[in-house]
Design an enzyme around this catalytic site. Structure first.
Site, mmCIF file in Angstrom:
data_model
loop_
_atom_site.group_PDB
_atom_site.id
_atom_site.type_symbol
_atom_site.label_atom_id
_atom_site.label_comp_id
_atom_site.label_asym_id
_atom_site.label_seq_id
_atom_site.Cartn_x
_atom_site.Cartn_y
_atom_site.Cartn_z
ATOM 1 N N LYS A 221 0.846 -1.200 0.000
ATOM 2 C CA LYS A 221 0.000 0.000 0.000
ATOM 3 C C LYS A 221 0.881 1.250 0.000
ATOM 4 C CE LYS A 221 -0.554 -0.127 5.047
ATOM 5 N NZ LYS A 221 -1.459 0.208 6.119
ATOM 6 N N ARG B 220 -9.820 0.153 14.943
ATOM 7 C CA ARG B 220 -9.805 0.848 13.647
ATOM 8 C C ARG B 220 -10.924 0.296 12.772
ATOM 9 N NH1 ARG B 220 -4.030 1.230 10.536
ATOM 10 N NH2 ARG B 220 -4.377 -0.990 10.234
ATOM 11 N N HIS C 102 -5.482 -7.287 13.316
ATOM 12 C CA HIS C 102 -4.256 -6.491 13.275
ATOM 13 C C HIS C 102 -3.898 -6.064 14.696
ATOM 14 C CE1 HIS C 102 -1.176 -4.171 11.316
ATOM 15 N NE2 HIS C 102 -1.633 -3.015 11.735
ATOM 16 N N ARG D 80 1.211 -10.752 7.012
ATOM 17 C CA ARG D 80 1.177 -9.556 6.158
ATOM 18 C C ARG D 80 2.482 -8.789 6.397
ATOM 19 N NH1 ARG D 80 -3.400 -9.617 9.078
ATOM 20 N NH2 ARG D 80 -2.794 -7.713 10.189
ATOM 21 N N TYR E 12 15.755 31.666 3.228
ATOM 22 C CA TYR E 12 14.631 32.465 3.739
ATOM 23 C C TYR E 12 14.817 32.813 5.208
ATOM 24 C CZ TYR E 12 11.796 31.575 -0.424
ATOM 25 O OH TYR E 12 11.305 31.530 -1.698
ATOM 26 N N CYS F 151 13.953 25.211 1.463
ATOM 27 C CA CYS F 151 12.983 25.876 0.581
ATOM 28 C C CYS F 151 12.068 24.821 -0.037
ATOM 29 C CB CYS F 151 13.701 26.634 -0.525
ATOM 30 S SG CYS F 151 14.993 27.746 0.054
ATOM 31 N N MET F 152 11.155 25.276 -0.897
ATOM 32 C CA MET F 152 10.212 24.346 -1.528
ATOM 33 C C MET F 152 10.930 23.332 -2.429
ATOM 34 S SD MET F 152 6.909 25.194 -3.926
ATOM 35 C CE MET F 152 6.029 26.161 -2.724
ATOM 36 N N ASP F 153 11.943 23.802 -3.164
ATOM 37 C CA ASP F 153 12.573 22.945 -4.178
ATOM 38 C C ASP F 153 14.077 22.767 -3.973
ATOM 39 O OD1 ASP F 153 10.057 23.452 -5.671
ATOM 40 O OD2 ASP F 153 10.963 25.443 -5.879
#
Ligand code: PMH
Length: 384
Positions: free
Chosen positions: A40, A136, A166, A219, A265, A311-313
């Site tokens: 998953k 759950r 689980h 699992r 920044y 930073c973002m990138d």
């Protein structure tokens, strides 16, 4: 899917490590017990399709995902192994599951009655989920469980293939709550005919610790990816895990700044002397979280500090001396005898190792390695 990428940041996934981890687990639990490979969340961020194929190759007999969408995506990749959706599916989507030959998880009698209104003329295969203390998803009550068996047996549309639960604390040293859950599972199980079913309760931690309590399938998630289910368990693992995921980048800009000059920044980092600063093209939009400010990366086999805000990138690193553009930077993984492990990153972020590969977004291309060579490159942002 476009196979290339044009930014010097990528994830490497070592499929041999995944296979080795499956083989080691199989050896540990024995031939009688099947492995359901949990892929998953895009294979815990590694790449669901590639991990699924590697796991099946190495001996897993079934795959597990959280949502029907994830199962369909595996079918679209021509993966024909049995797939279990472990999360909730809408009753109205029952025909989609049947169409894709996907096994669902069912955890209430009402779901069966609802789904029966939608189902056309085929059979849905499903596993029943029992809630023994995770709180759950799952049937909690013996009477409801029995009524589901009666309902399924009377209907031409339903086939019960399995039953499972689980555990909430299998990775913890204290086994009290685990024992309680296990006891409840045994009691609920004893109330229904389960002899011909796939019966499973174990995640990685349970399979690693309780070889005698595994019924007929496990699992396998986190330790298939080469990661320990918890730090507490790390010292007591019955075999060595091979970490499959590494995160790489390169210096794209290198400059000398002088004492008092600032970086990034907020201008929060100030050079204490003349310093060499490198820029790497990865940022918080790639999942390299802002909280990783002041963490370290590997350059030329040494740990060097990140400086200034992420930073973002992009983010910046303080180099020991001038280094050429294109010098490799390892954010997660090994350079010679130095390692920054997923556990190190998780510890710095005050989270668990599971979250770290999951948080590296799909903007970062994944490169898949087998026998030391690249077999596939995946870059979803360029998909046609
Ligand atoms: N089974 C179920 C129902 C799960 O939710 C998970 C992991 C596994 C098996 C595999 O467990 P492992 O990775 O410890 O081997 N689920 C989650 C989760 O929901 N949050 O973190 C892990």
């Amino acid at each position: 899917m476009q196979s290339g990428f044009y930014r010097d940041t990528w994830v490497e996934v070592n499929l041999d490590a995944i296979k080795q981890n499956v083989v080691s687990m199989k050896r540990h639990i024995g031939d009688e017990i099947d492995i359901i490979a949990v892929v998953k969340a895009n294979g815990y961020g590694h790449g669901a399709e590639q991990v699924a194929k590697a796991a099946i190759d190495a001996g897993a007999t079934m795959l597990a995902v959280a949502f029907l969408d994830e199962a369909i995506s595996l079918r679209n990749a021509e993966i024909n192994a049995p797939i279990l959706v472990m999360g909730a599916t809408r009753p109205s989507d029952v025909n989609v599951a049947i169409q894709y030959n996907v096994t669902l998880t069912v955890f209430s009698i009402d779901w069966l009655k609802d789904a029966e209104r939608y189902i056309t003329n085929e059979e849905l295969h499903f596993h029943i989920k029992l809630d023994t203390g995770m709180g759950r998803l799952g049937v909690r009550d013996e009477a409801e469980l029995k009524s589901m068996f009666v309902h399924a047996n009377q209907s031409p549309h339903f086939v019960i293939d399995g039953i499972f639960t689980h555990f909430a604390t299998a990775d913890e040293t204290d086994s009290g709550y685990f024992d309680e859950q296990y006891g409840k599972f045994e009691t609920l199980l004893a109330s229904v005919p389960h002899q011909k079913l796939v019966v499973h309760c174990a995640n990685s931690a349970t399979a690693l610790k309780y070889q005698r309590k595994l019924y007929n399938a496990i699992r396998l998630g986190i330790s298939m990816y080469g990661l320990t289910p918890s730090i507490e368990m790390k010292k007591k693992l019955p075999y060595e895990l091979q970490e499959a995921f590494s995160l790489q980048s390169k210096l794209v800009h290198v400059k000398k700044i002088t004492k008092g000059e600032k970086v990034s920044y907020g201008a929060t980092y100030e050079a204490k002397d003349d310093e060499w600063i490198g820029t790497i093209p990865i940022g918080y939009a790639d999942g390299w979280a802002r909280h990783l400010k002041d963490f370290e990366v590997l350059v030329e086999n040494k740990r060097v500090p990140l400086v200034g805000r992420i930073c973002m990138d992009q983010c910046m690193v303080k180099l020991p001396h001038h280094l050429p553009i294109g010098t490799q930077v390892t954010l997660i993984g090994q350079q010679h005898d130095q390692i920054i492990s997923i556990d190190d990153v998780a510890n710095y972020l005050d989270t668990i190792n599971y979250e770290v590969p999951c948080m590296i977004t799909s903007r970062v291309p994944r490169i898949f390695l087998e026998n030391m060579s690249i077999i596939e490159k995946v870059n979803p942002i360029l998909k046609r």
